[in-house]
Enzyme design. Structure first.
Site, PDB file in Angstrom:
ATOM      1  N   SER A   3       0.836  -1.192   0.000  1.00  0.00           N
ATOM      2  CA  SER A   3       0.000   0.000   0.000  1.00  0.00           C
ATOM      3  C   SER A   3       0.881   1.257   0.000  1.00  0.00           C
ATOM      4  CB  SER A   3      -0.952  -0.023   1.202  1.00  0.00           C
ATOM      5  OG  SER A   3      -1.975   0.936   1.056  1.00  0.00           O
TER       6      SER A   3
ATOM      7  N   LYS B 114     -19.670  18.215   3.828  1.00  0.00           N
ATOM      8  CA  LYS B 114     -18.642  18.484   4.838  1.00  0.00           C
ATOM      9  C   LYS B 114     -18.400  17.225   5.672  1.00  0.00           C
ATOM     10  CE  LYS B 114     -15.763  20.764   7.365  1.00  0.00           C
ATOM     11  NZ  LYS B 114     -14.439  21.108   6.823  1.00  0.00           N
TER      12      LYS B 114
END
Length: 338
Positions: free
Chosen positions: A167, A219
């Site tokens: 990763s 948000k």
């Protein structure tokens, strides 16, 4: 015996009180001292010298006196013919053992700054011994950018993977001109994952209200305590997919020969399998890489070491003292107790 036991306990309590009082005083004094602006320093270890010492120690233990004498004579002759140490090209070695938040990048940036300031791009090289299972995107993105600084200066960069570079770890590794990996090292995992628990049902069951006020439709998408909607889930997944696309684009730009759709499935492989897929270039441990360069290069390990403040040193020292004193007193008391 009972008197000695009680007396020993009294001494232990007294010693503990005195040490604790001293610790408070010393830490207070240390806190009052203004720290120097210099937080750390670069340490340089001569790996070439360490390898030579290891080789010579082994030879001295295995050869006969006659053979050892001949060996030393041959060494002297070779030393006269060999190139002077200072004119040898250099190999700079860095170690990066990454955690989830990749905070080790703070030291990495200092080490790389020191190297690019003195390295000769025409002949010097850098080897990074990388170990990481990945972590936060922004942390490992910065770490990869730090390695890119080496390549931007035209300095050859090799990344060695002995255990794992997955990763975010592979995001760093793919920047290198060459990736070497031990046979069973874990490589790949070009994917993105995000997990979040939700306690909304527990709150509802216990009649607990949760309020959250935001400005901007997205948000917040998924939350810990609010009731998540399908629209929020779709937006969150969209953000994960965007991050994955950026990851794939970055790997493709560094290793264009890769079939990115084949390897960017989130899977990981052992290095021998990764070699077939083009994720690594050579099956080799970092130890063999160093030995390969031993004769032709002067090898230095570069490490940025953060200096501990006086209060930190005092706290650690006093903590060790208290532990040792307590263990010693307890051992004596157990010996006195029938």
């Amino acid at each position: 015996m009972e008197f000695l036991y009680e007396y020993g306990l009294f001494l232990a309590k007294t010693a503990t009180f005195v040490i604790a009082a001293a610790a408070v005083i010393l830490i207070s004094v240390a806190a009052a001292i203004k720290p120097k602006s210099k937080k750390g320093e670069i340490e340089i270890d001569d790996i070439s010298e360490q390898l030579d010492d290891l080789k010579n120690d082994f030879i001295a233990s295995t050869l006969s006196k006659k053979a050892l004498k001949a060996h030393h004579k041959a060494q002297k002759n070779d030393a006269k013919k060999s190139t002077d140490e200072q004119s040898k090209p250099r190999l700079y070695v860095l170690d990066f053992n990454g955690s989830m938040d990749a905070h080790e990048v703070d030291s990495l940036r200092e080490e790389i700054t020191a190297i690019v300031a003195i390295a000769d791009p025409k002949q010097d090289k850098v080897l990074v011994r990388l170990e990481s299972g990945g972590g936060v995107v922004h942390g490992y993105g910065l770490a990869a950018s730090q390695l890119q600084r080496i390549k931007n200066r035209g300095i050859h960069l090799t990344v060695a993977i002995d255990k794992v570079a997955a990763s975010g770890g592979y995001m760093m590794a793919c920047v290198a001109d060459e990736i070497v990996a031990a046979p069973f090292a874990i490589v790949g995992s070009i994917g993105v994952i995000a997990q979040i628990p939700n306690f909304n049902k527990i709150l509802k069951k216990n009649d607990v209200d949760f309020e959250q006020i935001t400005a901007g439709e997205f948000k917040r998408t998924l939350t810990l305590f609010g009731e998540n909607t399908d629209k929020a889930r779709e937006k969150f997944k969209e953000e994960i997919e965007q991050t994955h696309d950026l990851f794939k684009q970055f790997v493709s730009s560094q290793r264009p020969s890769l079939d990115i759709n084949l390897v960017a499935t989130g899977e990981h492989w052992f290095a021998t399998q990764a070699l077939e897929k083009g994720l690594v270039d050579t099956i080799e441990t970092s130890d063999d890489t160093l030995l390969k360069y031993q004769d032709e290069r002067q090898i230095y390990k570069i490490k940025y070491k953060v200096k501990k403040s006086l209060s930190d040193k005092l706290a650690i020292g006093l903590s060790n003292t208290v532990n040792k004193t307590g263990i010693s007193l307890l051992s004596r008391l157990k010996g006195l107790n029938p």
